[in-house]
Every structure is written in structure tokens, then in C-alpha cells.
Scaffold this motif. Structure first.
Motif, PDB file in Angstrom:
ATOM      1  N   SER A 187      34.869  77.648  12.605  1.00 39.22           N
ATOM      2  CA  SER A 187      34.121  78.494  11.668  1.00 39.22           C
ATOM      3  C   SER A 187      34.379  79.969  11.953  1.00 39.22           C
ATOM      4  N   GLU A 188      34.398  80.337  13.234  1.00 39.18           N
ATOM      5  CA  GLU A 188      34.672  81.726  13.593  1.00 39.18           C
ATOM      6  C   GLU A 188      36.082  82.120  13.155  1.00 39.18           C
ATOM      7  N   ILE A 189      37.022  81.243  13.374  1.00 46.49           N
ATOM      8  CA  ILE A 189      38.409  81.547  13.003  1.00 46.49           C
ATOM      9  C   ILE A 189      38.511  81.788  11.509  1.00 46.49           C
ATOM     10  N   ARG A 190      37.869  80.954  10.703  1.00 40.05           N
ATOM     11  CA  ARG A 190      37.896  81.157   9.253  1.00 40.05           C
ATOM     12  C   ARG A 190      37.280  82.495   8.868  1.00 40.05           C
ATOM     13  N   LEU A 216      44.160  85.254  16.788  1.00 42.52           N
ATOM     14  CA  LEU A 216      42.777  85.401  17.222  1.00 42.52           C
ATOM     15  C   LEU A 216      42.584  84.765  18.592  1.00 42.52           C
ATOM     16  N   ALA A 217      41.716  85.373  19.399  1.00 47.71           N
ATOM     17  CA  ALA A 217      41.377  84.812  20.707  1.00 47.71           C
ATOM     18  C   ALA A 217      40.031  85.367  21.150  1.00 47.71           C
ATOM     19  N   ALA A 218      39.302  84.586  21.902  1.00 49.01           N
ATOM     20  CA  ALA A 218      38.021  85.040  22.442  1.00 49.01           C
ATOM     21  C   ALA A 218      38.265  85.933  23.646  1.00 49.01           C
ATOM     22  N   LEU A 219      37.637  87.110  23.648  1.00 54.64           N
ATOM     23  CA  LEU A 219      37.667  87.984  24.815  1.00 54.64           C
ATOM     24  C   LEU A 219      36.471  87.740  25.714  1.00 54.64           C
ATOM     25  N   SER A 220      35.325  87.469  25.103  1.00 49.68           N
ATOM     26  CA  SER A 220      34.090  87.178  25.812  1.00 49.68           C
ATOM     27  C   SER A 220      33.244  86.327  24.877  1.00 49.68           C
ATOM     28  N   GLU A 231      53.329  95.515   9.754  1.00 48.24           N
ATOM     29  CA  GLU A 231      54.641  96.033   9.365  1.00 48.24           C
ATOM     30  C   GLU A 231      55.712  95.151  10.003  1.00 48.24           C
ATOM     31  N   SER A 232      56.796  94.950   9.289  1.00 44.00           N
ATOM     32  CA  SER A 232      57.913  94.184   9.821  1.00 44.00           C
ATOM     33  C   SER A 232      59.205  94.940   9.577  1.00 44.00           C
ATOM     34  N   ALA A 233      60.109  94.842  10.553  1.00 40.61           N
ATOM     35  CA  ALA A 233      61.419  95.483  10.429  1.00 40.61           C
ATOM     36  C   ALA A 233      62.429  94.575  11.106  1.00 40.61           C
ATOM     37  N   ALA A 234      63.181  93.845  10.287  1.00 42.44           N
ATOM     38  CA  ALA A 234      64.195  92.917  10.795  1.00 42.44           C
ATOM     39  C   ALA A 234      63.561  91.928  11.761  1.00 42.44           C
ATOM     40  N   TYR A 235      63.903  92.017  13.065  1.00 42.67           N
ATOM     41  CA  TYR A 235      63.459  91.048  14.055  1.00 42.67           C
ATOM     42  C   TYR A 235      62.228  91.510  14.818  1.00 42.67           C
ATOM     43  N   ASN A 236      61.587  92.593  14.413  1.00 41.95           N
ATOM     44  CA  ASN A 236      60.374  93.081  15.074  1.00 41.95           C
ATOM     45  C   ASN A 236      59.196  93.065  14.097  1.00 41.95           C
ATOM     46  N   THR A 237      58.048  92.619  14.585  1.00 39.54           N
ATOM     47  CA  THR A 237      56.814  92.639  13.811  1.00 39.54           C
ATOM     48  C   THR A 237      55.805  93.504  14.552  1.00 39.54           C
ATOM     49  N   PHE A 238      55.210  94.456  13.843  1.00 42.95           N
ATOM     50  CA  PHE A 238      54.295  95.417  14.444  1.00 42.95           C
ATOM     51  C   PHE A 238      52.852  95.025  14.108  1.00 42.95           C
ATOM     52  N   TYR A 239      52.026  95.023  15.129  1.00 42.97           N
ATOM     53  CA  TYR A 239      50.645  94.568  14.996  1.00 42.97           C
ATOM     54  C   TYR A 239      49.666  95.703  15.238  1.00 42.97           C
ATOM     55  N   GLN A 240      48.452  95.501  14.741  1.00 41.63           N
ATOM     56  CA  GLN A 240      47.294  96.298  15.107  1.00 41.63           C
ATOM     57  C   GLN A 240      46.298  95.371  15.807  1.00 41.63           C
ATOM     58  N   ALA A 241      45.586  95.918  16.772  1.00 36.49           N
ATOM     59  CA  ALA A 241      44.615  95.133  17.537  1.00 36.49           C
ATOM     60  C   ALA A 241      43.208  95.624  17.233  1.00 36.49           C
ATOM     61  N   TYR A 242      42.320  94.679  17.044  1.00 33.29           N
ATOM     62  CA  TYR A 242      40.908  94.983  16.810  1.00 33.29           C
ATOM     63  C   TYR A 242      40.062  94.120  17.731  1.00 33.29           C
ATOM     64  N   ARG A 243      38.972  94.702  18.203  1.00 36.84           N
ATOM     65  CA  ARG A 243      37.964  93.939  18.910  1.00 36.84           C
ATOM     66  C   ARG A 243      36.811  93.748  17.937  1.00 36.84           C
ATOM     67  N   ILE A 244      36.438  92.495  17.683  1.00 34.56           N
ATOM     68  CA  ILE A 244      35.455  92.190  16.659  1.00 34.56           C
ATOM     69  C   ILE A 244      34.309  91.388  17.262  1.00 34.56           C
ATOM     70  N   SER A 245      33.121  91.682  16.825  1.00 36.44           N
ATOM     71  CA  SER A 245      31.942  90.987  17.327  1.00 36.44           C
ATOM     72  C   SER A 245      31.947  89.543  16.840  1.00 36.44           C
ATOM     73  N   ARG A 246      31.430  88.646  17.661  1.00 41.19           N
ATOM     74  CA  ARG A 246      31.407  87.228  17.296  1.00 41.19           C
ATOM     75  C   ARG A 246      30.125  86.830  16.565  1.00 41.19           C
ATOM     76  N   GLN A 247      29.237  87.780  16.374  1.00 38.68           N
ATOM     77  CA  GLN A 247      28.012  87.513  15.637  1.00 38.68           C
ATOM     78  C   GLN A 247      27.970  88.406  14.395  1.00 38.68           C
ATOM     79  N   ALA A 248      27.511  87.828  13.299  1.00 36.54           N
ATOM     80  CA  ALA A 248      27.364  88.609  12.066  1.00 36.54           C
ATOM     81  C   ALA A 248      26.214  89.605  12.212  1.00 36.54           C
ATOM     82  N   PRO A 249      26.281  90.762  11.581  1.00 30.57           N
ATOM     83  CA  PRO A 249      27.412  91.211  10.756  1.00 30.57           C
ATOM     84  C   PRO A 249      28.605  91.620  11.629  1.00 30.57           C
ATOM     85  N   PHE A 250      29.802  91.210  11.224  1.00 27.86           N
ATOM     86  CA  PHE A 250      30.998  91.479  12.020  1.00 27.86           C
ATOM     87  C   PHE A 250      31.335  92.967  12.004  1.00 27.86           C
TER      88      PHE A 250
END
Length: 345
Positions: A187-190, A216-220, A231-250
């Protein structure tokens, strides 16, 4: 994304920084020199066409070198033979002086510092190293002296510390043992996937939501890590990282990864992975599709933030190193700093 043929990295230390040395990686007349933040240096010749590779490693004590290896490049255009390489190597048509070493038909591995320094000194005073190549091919040694002189200059500029390098504060959880973390539920993953698609707008993440990769992965038990490809460029994919609360409101907060040194090419979360078991986040930037050059970093989540443990770089795209063997440019005092073994083959 191609790396520049000449890569010069310098470390501008802020107040309270943990290391006095300036990591440098540069190419000098076909030789790559890498000196890390502990002022340990390693060098090798670049050879995109195959042939011989000379590599050496010297700690901050400068002399003698810790090891010196001479190896045949996997793509060397030399006839197959069972004769040990050391019996075929010649400096200016003169055979090498025998020294204690591990020998095979494709490698001469000298791990005795005194013997390694003896061979290195002979190479410095020579013009060409050959291994019975047709037509008198081999390695030019004329720039090796300049490479060692640059290593001397870099290492001499670092004042030895009486008590060793200072260490940055390392935050721990639960007296050194991380608290047990409950994995994310289906449910959290969705919910988090929906958030990453609908709430992260294209102004901050240019890649269209339908094409985004979401990791997605649990930090705590109260926070999760959300990695979104933007963003993607040929063989590299660029990511952004977010820390998100596991309880609503997210509530999602962008995580910024700052290198503890100034890196001219900048730093991105590229081809990123996170292992919740080890709490290690890794990045890998390919310099080209073959994967023989680029940068790699290892970060550890300490319960509060991601702390850099190791940053590696390979500027020579010559089929020699895989990512696990790229020269280490920066490492934390707590990281494994065993002597690197050249592993091109």
C-alpha cells in the motif's frame, strides 16, 4: 556523456574539513596520475590500442613505491606464448634485472617495495619498454619522470599531521546499531509511486511522469527514500532523491548530496541504487557505453543523512578498468583503505 580527455580535480577545503590533501587526477603525456585526499598516489600509462600497461602505487610517504605491475593489455596484439613476461621485457633492448615478483606469461607483479622501486628507477631512466612486439612497439617511458615529479610536488605540498587526519563527525543510531526498520508495504509503495508521478512537477523533474523510473526503500519506520529518474542521456539515467514521510499527509523533501570537495564536472545521482540492508547508496556515471571509464560513489545513511564513504574516477577510456577498480579519489577515514591492487585483467 563523454569525459574530458584531461580531468583535473582539486579539493578546496572548507573550515573544519577532514583532510588536508587535495585529490587530483590528471593526464600527463599519456600517463594518468591519481592522488587521493590522503596524498597516496597511483599512476599508469593509457593504452587504448592494447599493449603493455605499467601501473604503480605510492603512499603518502612518497618512497619507495608499494607495488609496481607490468601487464599485457587484454587487447594486446601480441603472439600467444607461455614464456614469462619478465623474460620478454626489455628497457631500451636491455633485459630487466631479476627481482622478487609474481610472474606469468601476461603479468609481472612486484609487490615488494624495494624491488618495485628498483624497477621503477630503471624505467624512469629508460626511453622505451618492449615485450618482444613486432616492429619494436612498446611503451614510451619519456614522460614517466614528469609523472613522478608531479606526484612528488603533490605529496610534498601536504604537511604531515602528527595525529593523523581529523575525522568528520559520524552520526550513529542506537549506539552504533541501526534501529530495525519495517519494509515498505504494498500500500505504501502504491501511494509513493502515485505521489512521485502526480506531485513532483516537470519544473523540478523534467522527465514526463509516464516515463519516470521510481525506486523506493524504507529509511526508518517514519521515513522512506524515493528515487525518481528525471533525465536520461544515452547510457546514464539521472535521479532526484526525496525523503518522504510514511504517514499521511505525505511530505517529501528533496535530498541534496554534496561532495566534501569541489568537483569541476559537478555531481549527480546517476544510475543510483540503494540497499536498505547495508544502508549504502551507490552512483555510477559511465564515461562511455563500454563502462571502462567514469565516476562512482558510495554513500552510507547514518540515520540522519547520507555520508560519502568513497568516490572513484577513471578518466582513461582504454578498456582497462571496470568500475570496481577505478582509482579512488576520495575516501573517508572509516572506509576500507587497503592498498589497491591493479586489476585491469
Amino acid at each position: 556523456m563523454q569525459l574530458y580527455k584531461i580531468l583535473l580535480l582539486s579539493l578546496l577545503l572548507p573550515a573544519g574539513a577532514s583532510h588536508a590533501a587535495q585529490p587530483v587526477q590528471t593526464i600527463i603525456s599519456g600517463w594518468e596520475l591519481t592522488c587521493d585526499n590522503f596524498s597516496a598516489c597511483q599512476g599508469r600509462n593509457l593504452n587504448s590500442d592494447g599493449g603493455l600497461i605499467i601501473s604503480f602505487y605510492r603512499t603518502a610517504s612518497r618512497a619507495p613505491v608499494s607495488w609496481l605491475h607490468v601487464e599485457l593489455h587484454p587487447h594486446a596484439a601480441l603472439p600467444a606464448t607461455e614464456t614469462p613476461l619478465t623474460q620478454r621485457l626489455k628497457i631500451d633492448n636491455q633485459p630487466l634485472t631479476p627481482v622478487p615478483a609474481q610472474e606469468s606469461s601476461h603479468a609481472l607483479l612486484i609487490d615488494n617495495p624495494e624491488a618495485a622501486q628498483q624497477i621503477l628507477s630503471a624505467l624512469v631512466h629508460g626511453n622505451r619498454l618492449t615485450a618482444g612486439q613486432p616492429g619494436g612497439g612498446g611503451i614510451s617511458l619519456t614522460a614517466l619522470g614528469a609523472v613522478l615529479a608531479e606526484a612528488d610536488r603533490i605529496q610534498s605540498a601536504v604537511q604531515p599531521a602528527s595525529s593523523g587526519p581529523e575525522t568528520p563527525p559520524i552520526l550513529t543510531v542506537g549506539g552504533g546499531q541501526p534501529a530495525p526498520v519495517t519494509p515498505l508495504t504494498a500500500s505504501e509503495i502504491r501511494d509513493f509511486v502515485d505521489y512521485a508521478i502526480s506531485q513532483i512537477d516537470v519544473n523540478s523533474c523534467p522527465l514526463a511522469p509516464v516515463f519516470r523510473q521510481i525506486k523506493l526503500a524504507a529509511l526508518s519506520n517514519s521515513q522512506a527514500l524515493m528515487l525518481i529518474s528525471c533525465e536520461s542521456a544515452a547510457y546514464n539515467t539521472f535521479y532526484q532523491a526525496y525523503r518522504i514521510s510514511r504517514q499521511a499527509p505525505f511530505i517529501a523533501r528533496r535530498q541534496v548530496f554534496r561532495l566534501p570537495f569541489t568537483y569541476p564536472q559537478g555531481f549527480d545521482l546517476t544510475n543510483v541504487r540503494y540497499d536498505p540492508q547495508t544502508r549504502e547508496l551507490t552512483t555510477l556515471l559511465w564515461g562511455r557505453a563500454l563502462g571502462d571509464c567514469g565516476t562512482a560513489s558510495h554513500w552510507r545513511y547514518d540515520g540522519q543523512q547520507f555520508v560519502l564513504e568513497k568516490f572513484s574516477s577513471e578518466s582513461g577510456c582504454d578498456h582497462w578498468h571496470t568500475a570496481s577498480d577505478w582509482p579512488v579519489l576520495w575516501s573517508s577515514p572509516s572506509a576500507d583503505r587497503t592498498l589497491p591492487a591493479d586489476a585491469g585483467t
